[in-house]
Structure formats: C-alpha cells, structure tokens
Design a protein around this motif. Sequence first.
Motif, PDB file in Angstrom:
ATOM      1  N   ASP A 225      -7.684 -91.551 104.562  1.00 20.12           N
ATOM      2  CA  ASP A 225      -8.157 -90.716 103.608  1.00 20.12           C
ATOM      3  C   ASP A 225      -7.333 -89.538 103.235  1.00 20.12           C
ATOM      4  O   ASP A 225      -8.019 -88.683 102.440  1.00 20.12           O
ATOM      5  N   GLN A 226      -5.979 -89.297 103.805  1.00 20.90           N
ATOM      6  CA  GLN A 226      -5.489 -88.105 103.589  1.00 20.90           C
ATOM      7  C   GLN A 226      -4.018 -88.386 103.858  1.00 20.90           C
ATOM      8  O   GLN A 226      -3.598 -89.326 104.550  1.00 20.90           O
ATOM      9  N   HIS A 264      -6.134 -85.801  99.180  1.00 20.46           N
ATOM     10  CA  HIS A 264      -7.209 -86.785  99.525  1.00 20.46           C
ATOM     11  C   HIS A 264      -7.426 -87.914  98.156  1.00 20.46           C
ATOM     12  O   HIS A 264      -7.932 -89.047  98.449  1.00 20.46           O
TER      13      HIS A 264
END
Length: 393
Positions: A225-226, A264
């Motif tokens: 997610d990042q 993100h």
Amino acid sequence: MSMYGRDPWGGPLEINAADSATDDDRSRNLQDYDRAALSRPLDETQQSWLLGPGEQKKKKYVDLGCIIVSRKIFVWTVGTILAAGLLAGFITLIVKTVPRHHHHPPPPDNYTVALRKALMFFNAQRSGKLPKHNNVSWRGNSCLNDGKSDSATIFKDLVGGYYDAGDAIKFNFPQSFAMTMLSWSVIEYSAKYEAAGELSHVKDIIKWGTDYFLKSFNSTADSIDQLVMQVGKGGTPDDSDPNDHYCWMRPEDIDYDRPVAICHSCSDLAAEMAAALASASIVFKDNKAYSQKLVHGAKTLFKFSRDQRGRYSAGSNEASVFYNSTSYWDEFVWGASWLYYATGNSSYLQLATTPGIAKHAGAFWGGPYYGVLSWDNKLAGAQVSFTKNKINK
C-alpha cells in the motif's frame, strides 16, 4: 768340480761345473720351451697374462641388463640423443632471448568508445557503498544513512541506487525507466555487448539499480500500500534548509539528513518500476533465484499500480517540478508488456492490448509527442516491442 757359495736363504749353494753351459746351449733350450708352449692353445686367462691392457680386444656388444645391443648402435643412439638435447636447448635459448613483437589489438571503434563512456556515467552516479571495481577513481562511498534518519518511513535501508543528473537526489521514476531501457538493450544486443567486453559491466549496472528498487517497497509481499518515490530534497534557491540543490557539494561530503518521500497512489511509478524488474528478470535468467525474486516484485508493483490509481507527481510539489508525469496509461501498457515477456502469462498481454487502455495512452491520436519515447511517455517503446513476435528469454 764343484764350487760352494753362500745361499741367500741360509743353505749352502753348490754349483757343478758339469751343469754349466754356454749361452748358445741355453738359448737353444729356451727356443725349445717356446715351441712347446705355442704348440697348445692358451685359454682366456692365460692370454690376459700375456697381453697388456691396451692389447685386449674390444667387445662388440653392450649388456644393458635387460637387453644386449651392438656397441656401435648403442654409441650412435646415445650420441643422437645428446645431440638432439643440445639442439633443443639451443633453440629454446634463442626463443627466450630474442625480443618478441607483440601484436596489439586494433583500437576500438567509435561506437564501442561511446558505449563505454555512456556506461561509465552510471558508475559516476552510483550511491551507497561502492564496489572495488568501480571504474571512477574520484568517487567514493556516499549517503550510507539513507532511510535511517527519516522516522516517518518504515524503509530504513535505502542505501544504493543512482543519483539524478548533477545532484544527489534519487528520483525513482526516471531511474526505473533508465534501468528498463538498459535491460531492453541487453536483451536485444547481448552479443554486441559481449563483443565490446561490456556485458558483465552493463549487467552489474542494472543489478545495482534493481537491488535498490527491491528495498523501496515490501518486495516479499503479494500486496502493498506504499512505495518510496524519492530520497533527498530538491528545494529551491530560496530554500535555506539543507537540500541537494541548495548545498552544492560532493555526495561523499553530505552530512545532513535526507528525507524520504512515500506515495500511496502512484500508478505510473509502480508500473514503471514493475517494467524495470520484469525486464531485468530476463537479463538475469541465468540466475534463477534472483530472476524469480525480480518477477515476484514486478507482479506486486503492477498489482499496486492497478489497485491504487493516480499519478505519483500529483501529490508532490518537487516531483511535479522536476519529473512531472502526465499520465499513467502508457505505464500500464509498458509494464504489462514486460510482465508478459517475463512470465508468458497472456493475461498481461490482453491487458496491454485492451483498446480502452491503448486509447487513454494516446495510441489512436497524434499530438506533439506522439511516437517519442521518453521517461514520461513509454507508448512508443511498447509499440515497438509488440512488433516483434517474441523477445528471446
């Protein structure tokens, strides 16, 4: 008549006159004895008594223990061997003492010279702990604390990668595009690289970049997610805080904290990094474990790019100034095509050739940059790769 004399052995010596004879009588008697002696043959021992050392006959054969050979043949054989040895030694002495004329290889052609200088640029831009074989003598270890000083990120080891242009910022977007293009060149022209003596060099350059990319996200996970998009700060001339544009110095002398930028929602960056890892996996197919690691990371990044839509530069002032991305649709086509070449999974090919994605990428309309391949627009590269039936894997 007899005469007595002293016997030297102690007894009397008697000489009879009757026994005395003239010299002629004694000579005659000796001749008779010689004829008697010559009338019978002498054995070998007797002959050796009579003949002196110089008068002995030479043997015609030589006993070597295991065989008996003719003396003449033996002498010729030994002489021939000695003569051959002397001749061989004389020839060897001449060969070793005569100066040799080394034929130097022809100078490299201009394309080879240009290639070597282009690759040397990457050696000069390396960040981190440099290997001993780095061929830029005036570069040393630099920025060994990247990631550690930024408490806001979970990525604590961001050492490595390449600096951008003349400063010490690490922009992952153009950096990953450079690695993809280098991998593509090796896939297409590995024989040319090898002929120029640069194949190992260019592969080492690619691996230096991909090793750093694997640190910039959780490469062991199937979903993330990042993602790290930048290390270092660009700033402006009016910015008094330490940054890589305000403080013009060698990377080896940087002693200030370097911030880490995280994104993100960055489809373009993630898809481009997926292309870099996927193409590199083909380059390193001879290293199965590393190649599979790159493929897994590429899949994870591409999934992230599809799940979290958005341009990486939209939420960053510095990225929008230095390396602004105008779209992420061309990265979808580009990343999916390289994942197809790396894995053979036709689902990636279907996605890359979906009309809707191609339309958004600008495949059906012109424009000022149509057909121009760059770090911002990869559509032309994907179109060229699709014209080939396959890329050798």
